[in-house]
Each structure stands twice: as C-alpha cells, then as structure tokens.
Scaffold this motif. Structure first.
Motif, PDB file in Angstrom:
ATOM      1  N   GLU A  69       0.817  -1.210   0.000  1.00  0.00           N
ATOM      2  CA  GLU A  69       0.000   0.000   0.000  1.00  0.00           C
ATOM      3  C   GLU A  69       0.855   1.266   0.000  1.00  0.00           C
ATOM      4  O   GLU A  69       0.419   2.301  -0.496  1.00  0.00           O
ATOM      5  N   ALA A  70       2.064   1.188   0.513  1.00  0.00           N
ATOM      6  CA  ALA A  70       2.972   2.335   0.488  1.00  0.00           C
ATOM      7  C   ALA A  70       3.380   2.691  -0.947  1.00  0.00           C
ATOM      8  O   ALA A  70       3.840   3.800  -1.202  1.00  0.00           O
ATOM      9  N   LEU A  71       3.171   1.753  -1.860  1.00  0.00           N
ATOM     10  CA  LEU A  71       3.495   1.980  -3.270  1.00  0.00           C
ATOM     11  C   LEU A  71       2.288   2.486  -4.051  1.00  0.00           C
ATOM     12  O   LEU A  71       2.157   2.226  -5.243  1.00  0.00           O
ATOM     13  N   ALA A  72       1.379   3.192  -3.380  1.00  0.00           N
ATOM     14  CA  ALA A  72       0.182   3.779  -3.998  1.00  0.00           C
ATOM     15  C   ALA A  72      -0.790   2.713  -4.486  1.00  0.00           C
ATOM     16  O   ALA A  72      -1.184   2.672  -5.646  1.00  0.00           O
ATOM     17  N   ALA A  73      -1.164   1.835  -3.566  1.00  0.00           N
ATOM     18  CA  ALA A  73      -2.141   0.784  -3.864  1.00  0.00           C
ATOM     19  C   ALA A  73      -3.054   0.608  -2.651  1.00  0.00           C
ATOM     20  O   ALA A  73      -2.734   1.064  -1.550  1.00  0.00           O
ATOM     21  N   ARG A  74      -4.189  -0.053  -2.878  1.00  0.00           N
ATOM     22  CA  ARG A  74      -5.142  -0.329  -1.807  1.00  0.00           C
ATOM     23  C   ARG A  74      -5.473  -1.808  -1.834  1.00  0.00           C
ATOM     24  O   ARG A  74      -5.774  -2.368  -2.883  1.00  0.00           O
ATOM     25  N   PHE A  75      -5.393  -2.452  -0.670  1.00  0.00           N
ATOM     26  CA  PHE A  75      -5.750  -3.860  -0.532  1.00  0.00           C
ATOM     27  C   PHE A  75      -7.234  -4.030  -0.820  1.00  0.00           C
ATOM     28  O   PHE A  75      -8.064  -3.341  -0.238  1.00  0.00           O
ATOM     29  N   ILE A  76      -7.575  -4.940  -1.728  1.00  0.00           N
ATOM     30  CA  ILE A  76      -8.966  -5.215  -2.092  1.00  0.00           C
ATOM     31  C   ILE A  76      -9.459  -6.467  -1.375  1.00  0.00           C
ATOM     32  O   ILE A  76     -10.554  -6.496  -0.828  1.00  0.00           O
ATOM     33  N   GLY A  77      -8.666  -7.522  -1.402  1.00  0.00           N
ATOM     34  CA  GLY A  77      -9.073  -8.784  -0.806  1.00  0.00           C
ATOM     35  C   GLY A  77      -8.015  -9.846  -1.011  1.00  0.00           C
ATOM     36  O   GLY A  77      -6.930  -9.574  -1.531  1.00  0.00           O
ATOM     37  N   LEU A  78      -8.359 -11.051  -0.622  1.00  0.00           N
ATOM     38  CA  LEU A  78      -7.391 -12.138  -0.660  1.00  0.00           C
ATOM     39  C   LEU A  78      -8.138 -13.435  -0.865  1.00  0.00           C
ATOM     40  O   LEU A  78      -9.257 -13.609  -0.384  1.00  0.00           O
ATOM     41  N   ARG A  79      -7.511 -14.357  -1.578  1.00  0.00           N
ATOM     42  CA  ARG A  79      -8.088 -15.687  -1.752  1.00  0.00           C
ATOM     43  C   ARG A  79      -6.984 -16.734  -1.678  1.00  0.00           C
ATOM     44  O   ARG A  79      -5.800 -16.425  -1.859  1.00  0.00           O
ATOM     45  N   LEU A  80      -7.379 -17.939  -1.388  1.00  0.00           N
ATOM     46  CA  LEU A  80      -6.428 -19.051  -1.374  1.00  0.00           C
ATOM     47  C   LEU A  80      -6.188 -19.483  -2.817  1.00  0.00           C
ATOM     48  O   LEU A  80      -7.101 -19.449  -3.640  1.00  0.00           O
ATOM     49  N   TRP A  81      -4.965 -19.907  -3.104  1.00  0.00           N
ATOM     50  CA  TRP A  81      -4.668 -20.406  -4.437  1.00  0.00           C
ATOM     51  C   TRP A  81      -3.483 -21.345  -4.384  1.00  0.00           C
ATOM     52  O   TRP A  81      -2.781 -21.430  -3.371  1.00  0.00           O
ATOM     53  N   VAL A  82      -3.246 -22.060  -5.453  1.00  0.00           N
ATOM     54  CA  VAL A  82      -2.109 -22.975  -5.570  1.00  0.00           C
ATOM     55  C   VAL A  82      -1.093 -22.311  -6.488  1.00  0.00           C
ATOM     56  O   VAL A  82      -1.401 -22.002  -7.636  1.00  0.00           O
ATOM     57  N   ASN A  83       0.119 -22.098  -5.952  1.00  0.00           N
ATOM     58  CA  ASN A  83       1.147 -21.414  -6.746  1.00  0.00           C
ATOM     59  C   ASN A  83       1.841 -22.384  -7.707  1.00  0.00           C
ATOM     60  O   ASN A  83       1.481 -23.565  -7.791  1.00  0.00           O
ATOM     61  N   ASP A  84       2.855 -21.902  -8.406  1.00  0.00           N
ATOM     62  CA  ASP A  84       3.548 -22.717  -9.410  1.00  0.00           C
ATOM     63  C   ASP A  84       4.378 -23.848  -8.805  1.00  0.00           C
ATOM     64  O   ASP A  84       4.865 -24.716  -9.524  1.00  0.00           O
ATOM     65  N   LYS A  85       4.524 -23.855  -7.476  1.00  0.00           N
ATOM     66  CA  LYS A  85       5.227 -24.947  -6.784  1.00  0.00           C
ATOM     67  C   LYS A  85       4.232 -25.931  -6.171  1.00  0.00           C
ATOM     68  O   LYS A  85       4.595 -26.736  -5.321  1.00  0.00           O
ATOM     69  N   ASN A  86       2.960 -25.819  -6.571  1.00  0.00           N
ATOM     70  CA  ASN A  86       1.867 -26.660  -6.077  1.00  0.00           C
ATOM     71  C   ASN A  86       1.669 -26.538  -4.575  1.00  0.00           C
ATOM     72  O   ASN A  86       1.315 -27.508  -3.906  1.00  0.00           O
ATOM     73  N   GLN A  87       1.890 -25.345  -4.038  1.00  0.00           N
ATOM     74  CA  GLN A  87       1.663 -25.062  -2.621  1.00  0.00           C
ATOM     75  C   GLN A  87       0.415 -24.205  -2.484  1.00  0.00           C
ATOM     76  O   GLN A  87       0.235 -23.240  -3.230  1.00  0.00           O
TER      77      GLN A  87
END
Length: 97
Positions: free
Chosen positions: A25-43
């Motif tokens: 957010e210090a970089l001129a952004a606003r948190f909208i939300g978050l979701r669970l996901w599986v990354n490219d390492k299958n985590q």
C-alpha cells in the motif's frame, strides 16, 4: 486504476503478512481482498489483490493489521480464510488503525 495480485506466502505469520500488505500500500495501492490459491510450486498459499491508486485516499487507509479475532463493535475492512504459518485459518480479519 488497474488491479494486480501479489502472493503472500502461507509460511508467514499474520504480523509478517500485515507488513507485506502495508508495504504494498505504500506503493500507492489499496488492498482489495485475498483468496487461497495454488502457486507454481503446487503449494496452497494466499493471493492478495490490490488496486493501483492515482491519488492519496481520503481519508487515509490506516495501517493494516490481520487478526484471528474481531474486537467487539469493530467492522473489518476484509474477512476470509488464509494460510498462516503453514496452516489454514478459516477466518482472518483485516483491521485498520
């Protein structure tokens, strides 16, 4: 204003993830939300969504703090499941101070 996503690693504590949101957010952004996901390492991990801002928000966003408990009478800026220190937490709240 475009939206973009940032991975918040599930191995981090709530305090570390709160600081990561604050840093973004210090970089001129606003948190909208978050979701669970599986990354490219299958985590299974967290994927946070941010909105780019053209101007400073009025009133200011306030410092983000993730919490497993919701104080009485407080309305969270966001609520949902997260991976915290490698474990699923069914409900986490984003509070602003």
């Amino acid at each position: 204003m475009a939206n973009y996503h940032v991975e918040l690693p599930g191995k981090l504590s709530l305090a570390q993830q709160s600081r990561a949101i604050e840093g973004e957010e210090a970089l001129a952004a606003r948190f909208i939300g978050l979701r669970l996901w599986v990354n490219d390492k299958n985590q299974v991990t967290n994927l946070a969504e941010f909105e780019e801002l053209d101007t400073e928000p009025e009133p200011p966003l306030g410092t983000p703090k993730l919490s497993k408990t919701l104080p009485e009478g407080v309305t969270p800026a966001w609520a949902g499941p997260m991976i915290v220190q490698g474990a699923a937490v069914s409900q986490v709240y984003l509070l602003r101070s």
